[in-house]
Structure formats: C-alpha cells, structure tokens
Design a protein around this motif. Structure first.
Motif, PDB file in Angstrom:
ATOM      1  N   ASP A   1       0.889  -1.312  -0.068  1.00 28.81           N
ATOM      2  CA  ASP A   1      -0.054   0.088  -0.032  1.00 28.81           C
ATOM      3  C   ASP A   1       0.954   1.238  -0.101  1.00 28.81           C
ATOM      4  O   ASP A   1       0.637   2.238  -0.702  1.00 28.81           O
ATOM      5  CB  ASP A   1      -0.886  -0.084   1.199  1.00 28.81           C
ATOM      6  CG  ASP A   1      -2.133  -0.968   1.084  1.00 28.81           C
ATOM      7  OD1 ASP A   1      -2.243  -1.519  -0.075  1.00 28.81           O
ATOM      8  OD2 ASP A   1      -2.698  -1.493   2.155  1.00 28.81           O
ATOM      9  N   ALA A   2       1.951   1.279   0.616  1.00 26.67           N
ATOM     10  CA  ALA A   2       2.744   2.377   0.883  1.00 26.67           C
ATOM     11  C   ALA A   2       3.559   2.658  -0.547  1.00 26.67           C
ATOM     12  O   ALA A   2       3.582   3.878  -1.090  1.00 26.67           O
ATOM     13  CB  ALA A   2       4.024   2.187   1.957  1.00 26.67           C
ATOM     14  N   TRP A   3       4.228   1.602  -1.016  1.00 24.41           N
ATOM     15  CA  TRP A   3       4.662   1.664  -2.066  1.00 24.41           C
ATOM     16  C   TRP A   3       3.972   1.969  -3.337  1.00 24.41           C
ATOM     17  O   TRP A   3       4.409   3.014  -4.154  1.00 24.41           O
ATOM     18  CB  TRP A   3       5.588   0.180  -2.423  1.00 24.41           C
ATOM     19  CG  TRP A   3       6.426   0.167  -3.793  1.00 24.41           C
ATOM     20  CD1 TRP A   3       7.553   0.828  -3.780  1.00 24.41           C
ATOM     21  CD2 TRP A   3       6.126  -0.224  -5.119  1.00 24.41           C
ATOM     22  NE1 TRP A   3       8.265   0.538  -4.981  1.00 24.41           N
ATOM     23  CE2 TRP A   3       7.254   0.032  -5.863  1.00 24.41           C
ATOM     24  CE3 TRP A   3       5.193  -0.945  -5.602  1.00 24.41           C
ATOM     25  CZ2 TRP A   3       7.192  -0.245  -7.236  1.00 24.41           C
ATOM     26  CZ3 TRP A   3       5.088  -1.215  -6.897  1.00 24.41           C
ATOM     27  CH2 TRP A   3       6.303  -0.849  -7.617  1.00 24.41           C
ATOM     28  N   GLN A   4       2.818   1.520  -3.556  1.00 22.76           N
ATOM     29  CA  GLN A   4       2.150   1.692  -4.890  1.00 22.76           C
ATOM     30  C   GLN A   4       1.707   3.141  -4.775  1.00 22.76           C
ATOM     31  O   GLN A   4       1.263   3.767  -5.629  1.00 22.76           O
ATOM     32  CB  GLN A   4       1.037   0.863  -5.174  1.00 22.76           C
ATOM     33  CG  GLN A   4      -0.095   1.019  -3.987  1.00 22.76           C
ATOM     34  CD  GLN A   4      -1.305   0.152  -4.432  1.00 22.76           C
ATOM     35  OE1 GLN A   4      -1.527  -0.162  -5.857  1.00 22.76           O
ATOM     36  NE2 GLN A   4      -2.295  -0.259  -3.331  1.00 22.76           N
ATOM     37  N   SER A   5       1.348   3.708  -3.590  1.00 26.05           N
ATOM     38  CA  SER A   5       1.227   5.108  -3.365  1.00 26.05           C
ATOM     39  C   SER A   5       2.159   6.146  -3.748  1.00 26.05           C
ATOM     40  O   SER A   5       1.706   7.282  -3.723  1.00 26.05           O
ATOM     41  CB  SER A   5      -0.216   5.442  -2.409  1.00 26.05           C
ATOM     42  OG  SER A   5       0.983   5.354  -1.089  1.00 26.05           O
ATOM     43  N   SER A   6       3.345   5.754  -3.714  1.00 26.73           N
ATOM     44  CA  SER A   6       4.545   6.730  -3.662  1.00 26.73           C
ATOM     45  C   SER A   6       5.104   6.556  -5.308  1.00 26.73           C
ATOM     46  O   SER A   6       6.281   7.372  -5.431  1.00 26.73           O
ATOM     47  CB  SER A   6       5.267   6.357  -2.503  1.00 26.73           C
ATOM     48  OG  SER A   6       6.027   5.184  -2.749  1.00 26.73           O
ATOM     49  N   VAL A   7       4.848   5.665  -5.951  1.00 27.98           N
ATOM     50  CA  VAL A   7       5.694   5.309  -7.148  1.00 27.98           C
ATOM     51  C   VAL A   7       4.787   5.635  -8.401  1.00 27.98           C
ATOM     52  O   VAL A   7       3.575   5.146  -8.392  1.00 27.98           O
ATOM     53  CB  VAL A   7       6.369   4.049  -7.260  1.00 27.98           C
ATOM     54  CG1 VAL A   7       7.298   3.899  -6.210  1.00 27.98           C
ATOM     55  CG2 VAL A   7       5.443   2.901  -7.243  1.00 27.98           C
ATOM     56  N   ASP A   8       5.153   5.852  -9.497  1.00 30.38           N
ATOM     57  CA  ASP A   8       4.401   5.886 -10.598  1.00 30.38           C
ATOM     58  C   ASP A   8       4.840   4.535 -11.480  1.00 30.38           C
ATOM     59  O   ASP A   8       5.891   4.415 -11.878  1.00 30.38           O
ATOM     60  CB  ASP A   8       4.796   7.211 -11.661  1.00 30.38           C
ATOM     61  CG  ASP A   8       4.123   7.010 -13.027  1.00 30.38           C
ATOM     62  OD1 ASP A   8       3.742   6.080 -13.382  1.00 30.38           O
ATOM     63  OD2 ASP A   8       4.353   8.194 -13.705  1.00 30.38           O
TER      64      ASP A   8
ATOM     65  N   SER B   1      13.881  -2.201 -10.588  1.00 22.85           N
ATOM     66  CA  SER B   1      12.563  -2.377  -9.725  1.00 22.85           C
ATOM     67  C   SER B   1      11.533  -3.214 -10.817  1.00 22.85           C
ATOM     68  O   SER B   1      10.762  -3.930 -10.255  1.00 22.85           O
ATOM     69  CB  SER B   1      11.699  -0.940  -9.513  1.00 22.85           C
ATOM     70  OG  SER B   1      12.796  -0.126  -8.700  1.00 22.85           O
TER      71      SER B   1
END
Length: 161
Positions: free
Chosen positions: A16-23, A31
């Motif tokens: 949840d944290a990762w997907q909301s912070s990356v394009d 990655s």
C-alpha cells in the motif's frame, strides 16, 4: 522489497505504501525486475489490485525469456562437458535452477558460466565452434595475460544472444 518478500499484513502494508508513492509506468530497470516476485507474493497474500494483471504479464515475459535463454545454454553446457571442461553456472541461472520454484520470478540477462582459468582456452574453442563469438575482441587476444587480468568475457551468437 518487503511487499515482494514479507508475509501477511507486513507485505500488504508495504505494498500500500509503495504503490501510492511510485509511478508504475516510470519504474527503473531493477524495480521492474522485481515485479514477477511482487506479483507472486501479493497474490499469495490475497491482494486484489488491477496492477497485478500487468505484473502477471511481466512474469510471463520473464518466464519466456528465461526459458529461451536456458534452452540455448543447455547444448553449450553439454558441449563443454563433452570436452571435459568443468563448469559451474552462476548468478541468475543458478538461482533459477536451484532455488526459485518458477523460472518467471527472477529475470536473467545472460547465462554466466564459470570455468577454471586453465580450461578457459579450451572453453573458448568450444564456444567458437558453437557459433558464439566475443564481440569485437579477436579470439587471439585471449591469452594468459588477458586471463590474469579479467574475470570474464561475454560471448554471443550472431543475433546478440
């Protein structure tokens, strides 16, 4: 990494944290290479996201590419063995063959084969006879001095594989 490797709520929280912070469309190469592993882990954690179908596509492409690479490497390894040359596969090849349960989880760009230094000239002869060349470097350049200074050299077929 936690989203790709952790279990339970720790993986889901990391996702949840990762997907909301990356394009996702602008991921760097390293990655992108983790997406198949991320896909497998998130599915195992019961995560439902439209992105998982994209990651599954990356997994399929990685599986296919790795299968083709291993298929091309098998006869080369057989020829090296037939010539009495000791070999050891390294890095991604070894990990895929020995530890991953699925060839689509770990991307490979090449097949790394270790041979003893004293057997390198014979190995190069086998590679050359198998249609693999050292790029722009002439075969005669592979002398004792070269082997003393370098840990390896890439060989590829006419198509660059």
């Amino acid at each position: 990494m936690q989203a790709a490797l952790a279990r339970g709520s720790k993986a889901v929280t990391a996702w949840d944290a990762w997907q909301s912070s990356v394009d996702i469309d602008k991921l760097d190469r390293n990655s992108q290479r983790l997406l198949p592993l991320l896909h497998q882990n998130l599915r195992g954690q019961g995560v439902d996201s439209p992105l998982l179908s994209r990651f599954q596509g990356v997994h399929r492409a990685t599986w296919f590419k790795n299968q083709m690479m291993l298929h091309r490497a098998a006869p080369i390894l057989a020829r090296l063995h037939e010539a009495g040359i000791r070999t050891m596969v390294l890095k991604g090849t070894a990990l895929n063959l020995l530890y991953y349960t699925d060839y689509g989880l770990r991307s490979m760009d090449d097949v790394d084969i270790l041979v003893p230094t004293e057997e390198a000239p014979a190995a190069i002869d086998v590679l050359a006879a198998s249609g693999l060349g050292p790029g722009q470097k002439p075969l005669k350049a592979f002398d004792e001095r070269y082997f003393a200074l370098r840990h390896g050299h890439g060989f590829a077929d006419a198509a660059g594989r």
